[in-house]
Design an enzyme around this catalytic site. Structure first.
Site, mmCIF file in Angstrom:
data_model
loop_
_atom_site.group_PDB
_atom_site.id
_atom_site.type_symbol
_atom_site.label_atom_id
_atom_site.label_comp_id
_atom_site.label_asym_id
_atom_site.label_seq_id
_atom_site.Cartn_x
_atom_site.Cartn_y
_atom_site.Cartn_z
ATOM 1 N N SER A 25 0.794 -1.223 0.000
ATOM 2 C CA SER A 25 0.000 0.000 0.000
ATOM 3 C C SER A 25 0.827 1.274 0.000
ATOM 4 C CB SER A 25 -0.946 0.028 1.198
ATOM 5 O OG SER A 25 -0.196 0.196 2.390
ATOM 6 N N TYR A 58 -2.826 0.665 -3.336
ATOM 7 C CA TYR A 58 -4.038 1.174 -2.700
ATOM 8 C C TYR A 58 -3.650 2.084 -1.547
ATOM 9 C CZ TYR A 58 -3.104 -2.592 0.640
ATOM 10 O OH TYR A 58 -2.509 -3.421 1.549
#
EC number: 4.1.1.11
Length: 126
Positions: A25, A58
């Site tokens: 991430s 993300y």
């Protein structure tokens, strides 16, 4: 017709951490997420202005007010501390909705100082 449109963008933020061993991430200061409309766990594209690499991951929230941009996991091979990056998310909508859509854009300078926000990208002139 369905169109994919820019939803939110963090323009020229500086990478403050790169952690190869974190789960994955990109951790982003919650204030920055709010300014751009990017949600936690939302897919994002990162374009590294410093080295030209482009990658997807993300978003996860970092502490509000921390100015953290931490590229984690395998993506840490694509960015180093101090690199300037652009982070963007996209949304799909109908052609009719797209005609009036305006993205949320936050502009940064220095050590991740948010200078302004906008609902449009300026027209490029010669």
């Amino acid at each position: 017709m369905i169109r994919t449109m820019l939803q939110g963008k963090l323009h020229r933020v500086k990478v403050t951490q790169a952690d190869l061993h974190y789960e994955g991430s990109c951790a982003i200061d919650q204030d920055f997420l709010d300014a751009s409309g990017i949600l936690e766990n939302e897919a994002i594209d990162i374009w590294n202005v410093t080295n030209g690499k482009r990658f997807s991951t993300y978003a996860i929230a970092a502490e509000r007010g921390s100015r953290i941009i931490s590229v984690n996991g395998a993506a840490a091979h694509c960015a180093e501390v101090g690199d300037i990056v652009i982070i963007a998310s996209f949304v799909t909508m109908s052609d009719e909705e797209a005609r009036t859509w305006r993205p949320k854009v936050a502009y940064f300078e220095g050590d991740n100082e948010m200078k302004r926000t906008a609902k449009a990208i300026p027209v490029q002139v010669a």
